[in-house]
Design a protein around this motif. Structure first.
Motif, PDB file in Angstrom:
ATOM      1  N   VAL A 211       0.852  -1.190   0.000  1.00 44.14           N
ATOM      2  CA  VAL A 211       0.000   0.000   0.000  1.00 44.14           C
ATOM      3  C   VAL A 211       0.889   1.241   0.000  1.00 44.14           C
ATOM      4  O   VAL A 211       1.768   1.378   0.857  1.00 44.14           O
ATOM      5  CB  VAL A 211      -0.929   0.025   1.231  1.00 44.14           C
ATOM      6  CG1 VAL A 211      -1.821   1.265   1.198  1.00 44.14           C
ATOM      7  CG2 VAL A 211      -1.777  -1.244   1.290  1.00 44.14           C
ATOM      8  N   VAL A 212       0.654   2.134  -0.956  1.00 40.12           N
ATOM      9  CA  VAL A 212       1.433   3.370  -1.056  1.00 40.12           C
ATOM     10  C   VAL A 212       0.454   4.542  -1.097  1.00 40.12           C
ATOM     11  O   VAL A 212      -0.277   4.706  -2.078  1.00 40.12           O
ATOM     12  CB  VAL A 212       2.327   3.375  -2.310  1.00 40.12           C
ATOM     13  CG1 VAL A 212       3.166   4.643  -2.358  1.00 40.12           C
ATOM     14  CG2 VAL A 212       3.227   2.140  -2.331  1.00 40.12           C
ATOM     15  N   PRO A 213       0.403   5.363  -0.062  1.00 33.38           N
ATOM     16  CA  PRO A 213      -0.584   6.448  -0.009  1.00 33.38           C
ATOM     17  C   PRO A 213      -0.411   7.511  -1.093  1.00 33.38           C
ATOM     18  O   PRO A 213      -1.401   8.019  -1.621  1.00 33.38           O
ATOM     19  CB  PRO A 213      -0.369   7.053   1.388  1.00 33.38           C
ATOM     20  CG  PRO A 213       0.291   5.978   2.180  1.00 33.38           C
ATOM     21  CD  PRO A 213       1.150   5.244   1.199  1.00 33.38           C
ATOM     22  N   MET A 214       0.835   7.881  -1.420  1.00 34.38           N
ATOM     23  CA  MET A 214       1.081   8.967  -2.362  1.00 34.38           C
ATOM     24  C   MET A 214       1.021   8.455  -3.796  1.00 34.38           C
ATOM     25  O   MET A 214       1.735   7.519  -4.164  1.00 34.38           O
ATOM     26  CB  MET A 214       2.438   9.610  -2.085  1.00 34.38           C
ATOM     27  CG  MET A 214       2.572  10.160  -0.668  1.00 34.38           C
ATOM     28  SD  MET A 214       1.346  11.436  -0.308  1.00 34.38           S
ATOM     29  CE  MET A 214       1.930  12.761  -1.359  1.00 34.38           C
ATOM     30  N   SER A 215       0.181   9.093  -4.613  1.00 36.44           N
ATOM     31  CA  SER A 215      -0.073   8.592  -5.965  1.00 36.44           C
ATOM     32  C   SER A 215       1.175   8.618  -6.843  1.00 36.44           C
ATOM     33  O   SER A 215       1.365   7.730  -7.680  1.00 36.44           O
ATOM     34  CB  SER A 215      -1.191   9.401  -6.623  1.00 36.44           C
ATOM     35  OG  SER A 215      -0.836  10.777  -6.705  1.00 36.44           O
ATOM     36  N   GLY A 216       2.031   9.625  -6.673  1.00 32.59           N
ATOM     37  CA  GLY A 216       3.229   9.709  -7.500  1.00 32.59           C
ATOM     38  C   GLY A 216       4.152   8.529  -7.290  1.00 32.59           C
ATOM     39  O   GLY A 216       4.580   7.871  -8.247  1.00 32.59           O
ATOM     40  N   LEU A 217       4.466   8.240  -6.033  1.00 27.83           N
ATOM     41  CA  LEU A 217       5.329   7.100  -5.729  1.00 27.83           C
ATOM     42  C   LEU A 217       4.639   5.797  -6.097  1.00 27.83           C
ATOM     43  O   LEU A 217       5.282   4.862  -6.589  1.00 27.83           O
ATOM     44  CB  LEU A 217       5.700   7.104  -4.244  1.00 27.83           C
ATOM     45  CG  LEU A 217       6.578   5.944  -3.769  1.00 27.83           C
ATOM     46  CD1 LEU A 217       7.902   5.908  -4.522  1.00 27.83           C
ATOM     47  CD2 LEU A 217       6.821   6.025  -2.266  1.00 27.83           C
ATOM     48  N   ARG A 218       3.332   5.734  -5.881  1.00 28.05           N
ATOM     49  CA  ARG A 218       2.591   4.510  -6.211  1.00 28.05           C
ATOM     50  C   ARG A 218       2.706   4.189  -7.701  1.00 28.05           C
ATOM     51  O   ARG A 218       2.949   3.038  -8.092  1.00 28.05           O
ATOM     52  CB  ARG A 218       1.123   4.669  -5.807  1.00 28.05           C
ATOM     53  CG  ARG A 218       0.291   3.415  -6.040  1.00 28.05           C
ATOM     54  CD  ARG A 218      -1.029   3.476  -5.291  1.00 28.05           C
ATOM     55  NE  ARG A 218      -1.923   4.512  -5.767  1.00 28.05           N
ATOM     56  CZ  ARG A 218      -2.302   5.564  -5.051  1.00 28.05           C
ATOM     57  NH1 ARG A 218      -1.833   5.743  -3.829  1.00 28.05           N
ATOM     58  NH2 ARG A 218      -3.143   6.447  -5.549  1.00 28.05           N
ATOM     59  N   THR A 219       2.563   5.197  -8.547  1.00 29.04           N
ATOM     60  CA  THR A 219       2.682   4.990  -9.990  1.00 29.04           C
ATOM     61  C   THR A 219       4.078   4.516 -10.363  1.00 29.04           C
ATOM     62  O   THR A 219       4.251   3.617 -11.201  1.00 29.04           O
ATOM     63  CB  THR A 219       2.358   6.296 -10.739  1.00 29.04           C
ATOM     64  OG1 THR A 219       1.019   6.693 -10.424  1.00 29.04           O
ATOM     65  CG2 THR A 219       2.480   6.111 -12.243  1.00 29.04           C
ATOM     66  N   THR A 220       5.092   5.107  -9.740  1.00 29.53           N
ATOM     67  CA  THR A 220       6.475   4.704 -10.011  1.00 29.53           C
ATOM     68  C   THR A 220       6.702   3.244  -9.638  1.00 29.53           C
ATOM     69  O   THR A 220       7.273   2.465 -10.420  1.00 29.53           O
ATOM     70  CB  THR A 220       7.451   5.593  -9.225  1.00 29.53           C
ATOM     71  OG1 THR A 220       7.344   6.939  -9.695  1.00 29.53           O
ATOM     72  CG2 THR A 220       8.887   5.119  -9.399  1.00 29.53           C
ATOM     73  N   LEU A 221       6.252   2.849  -8.455  1.00 30.23           N
ATOM     74  CA  LEU A 221       6.471   1.473  -8.005  1.00 30.23           C
ATOM     75  C   LEU A 221       5.663   0.477  -8.836  1.00 30.23           C
ATOM     76  O   LEU A 221       6.101  -0.660  -9.042  1.00 30.23           O
ATOM     77  CB  LEU A 221       6.116   1.347  -6.523  1.00 30.23           C
ATOM     78  CG  LEU A 221       6.969   2.191  -5.566  1.00 30.23           C
ATOM     79  CD1 LEU A 221       6.639   1.856  -4.118  1.00 30.23           C
ATOM     80  CD2 LEU A 221       8.453   1.993  -5.823  1.00 30.23           C
ATOM     81  N   GLN A 222       4.517   0.896  -9.323  1.00 30.93           N
ATOM     82  CA  GLN A 222       3.750   0.023 -10.215  1.00 30.93           C
ATOM     83  C   GLN A 222       4.523  -0.231 -11.507  1.00 30.93           C
ATOM     84  O   GLN A 222       4.549  -1.356 -12.019  1.00 30.93           O
ATOM     85  CB  GLN A 222       2.387   0.647 -10.512  1.00 30.93           C
ATOM     86  CG  GLN A 222       1.418   0.571  -9.342  1.00 30.93           C
ATOM     87  CD  GLN A 222       0.151   1.375  -9.559  1.00 30.93           C
ATOM     88  OE1 GLN A 222       0.114   2.298 -10.384  1.00 30.93           O
ATOM     89  NE2 GLN A 222      -0.900   1.048  -8.828  1.00 30.93           N
TER      90      GLN A 222
END
Length: 436
Positions: A211-222
């Motif tokens: 689970v990654v709260p921040m959308s920017g980091l979440r997109t990168t990790l995806q």
């Protein structure tokens, strides 16, 4: 000097490896590949290891074995060389790696820097053989290298990983809170755990997500996990996605950015999630995580909680949790001395300046000169950016003309993208908000 000798990976050709000067009783690093897949390893008997790999169907289909040899190799340096090759080649994505990520440890040994320098000399040879394409510098600057689940762990990361995994295997009814400041490798360890759990025979059947709260980091990790065999972008989710299934284990990166019902842009959606989970109206995203999983691993830094709507530190003290601490600095060449200096500087406690041969620190009187210097650094390294706290109104939001910041006649604009701004084309001409 490090050399590369290539042999066909065929059973009737193994005697050639045996007769090779380094084929028996010498530390070597080897690469098996067939143009599409690759396996990287190290051994003190590459002849015996080749025969072992031939009994493994995944290894047996690889057509060639490239043996990296050096008269100065020892066990520690060969192990380190193997680890570095896995990290860099996995980040390049030219081959599908068969390697897992268990056992990659960043450790010290005699004359380590000398052996690390050998990677610079052997890399062009790997490019000549078509085993790599990009330069080491380009790979090191990539987001995949930064967030690769193949990163070698520090000793304190490895200790924490082992304790957490042992607890998960025993199904302990506790949460795990891994505390660490900036640059201590929280995201790296989170990704390591996610991948290693998928490979471990006792944990691979668990329903797990990051689970990654921040959308920017979440997109990168995806994007990163989309390229990792056996993983996928779907393993990285946002806080509201936890309602879609029941999880055995949820790993939460940047836990300090989980929200509560304060200053939201969409109260309706937030309230709907609470309703789905059977929670009260003022439940936090931390409550969502607890309600949707049997075990939790939180990566947390209370000093990075930056807005009023973030979950409060006191909420974590209510959990039945085991706490761990990460301390090794992985991001900043200035190390702990630099971080202590910055803390003292901001708290008006600094009594002397900061000096380092590895790290440049400047305080400018002219913002124009600072921006010019940063652009020079960007032309050299493509990693320099101007950033600031949110101390000026965002007048240009939505593409409106004008500027947001004006200091000493210099007009600047905030970041035009919220997601992955640092890699956007015009980033060097904008100011990135530290909360983006």
């Amino acid at each position: 000097m490090t050399h590369i000798q290539t042999f066909p990976f065929e059973k009737d050709k193994f005697e050639q490896i045996k007769d090779f000067h380094f084929g028996l009783n010498w530390p070597v690093v080897y690469i098996q590949e067939d143009g599409r897949e690759m396996y990287i390893g190290q051994t003190t008997n590459v002849y015996a290891r080749s025969k072992q790999h031939y009994e493994n169907p995944d290894r047996a289909r690889l057509k060639r074995i490239h043996i990296l040899t050096d008269e100065e190799f020892n066990l520690s340096s060969a192990f380190d060389f193997e680890s570095l090759l896995i990290q860099y080649i996995s980040a390049e994505d030219s081959f599908k790696l068969q390697n897992g990520n268990g056992g990659l440890i960043n450790h010290n040994y005699y004359e380590k820097e000398k052996y690390l320098a050998k990677l610079e000399t052997v890399w062009p040879k790997l490019r000549e053989k078509g085993l790599v394409k990009q330069s080491l510098a380009d790979i090191k600057n990539s987001e995949f290298f930064k967030y690769s689940p193949y990163k070698a762990l520090t000793e304190d990361q490895l200790v924490v990983a082992m304790k957490v995994e042992n607890s998960i295997k025993k199904r302990d009814a506790v949460a795990h809170i891994i505390n660490g400041g900036p640059g201590t490798g929280k995201s790296i360890l989170a990704l390591y755990l996610l991948k290693h759990m998928k490979e471990d025979k006792d944990m691979k059947y668990l329903k797990t997500a990051l689970v990654v709260p921040m959308s920017g980091l979440r997109t990168t990790l995806q994007r990163v996990l989309q390229r990792v065999p056996g993983m996928g972008a779907g393993m990285v989710i946002g806080p509201s996605d936890v309602t879609k299934k029941e999880y055995d284990v949820l790993i939460v990166d940047e836990t300090h950015r989980l929200r509560r019902r304060v200053n939201l842009t969409n109260f309706g959606s937030y309230d709907l999630t609470n309703k789905k989970l059977g929670l009260h109206k003022d439940a936090t995203q931390l409550d969502w995580i607890i309600s949707s999983s049997k075990q939790q691993v939180f990566f947390y830094d209370n000093r990075q909680s930056v807005v009023p709507g973030d979950v409060r530190p006191g909420d974590f003290k209510k959990l039945n949790a085991v706490n761990y601490n990460l301390t090794s600095q992985m991001r900043i060449e200035g190390g702990e001395d630099y971080l202590r200096f910055i803390d003292d500087l901001l708290e008006l406690k600094a009594t002397k300046g900061f000096e380092s041969t590895n790290y440049e620190f400047k305080i400018y009187e002219s913002i124009g000169q600072m921006v010019r210097d940063i652009k020079v650094r960007d032309s050299e390294h493509t990693l320099a950016r101007v950033v600031a706290g949110y101390a000026w109104s965002w007048n240009t939001k939505g593409g409106r003309d004008g500027h947001d910041i004006e200091i000493d006649g210099l007009k600047l604009v905030w970041n035009s993208k919220n997601i992955d701004w640092v890699n956007s084309k015009n980033a060097i001409n904008e100011v990135g908000c530290i909360h983006t």
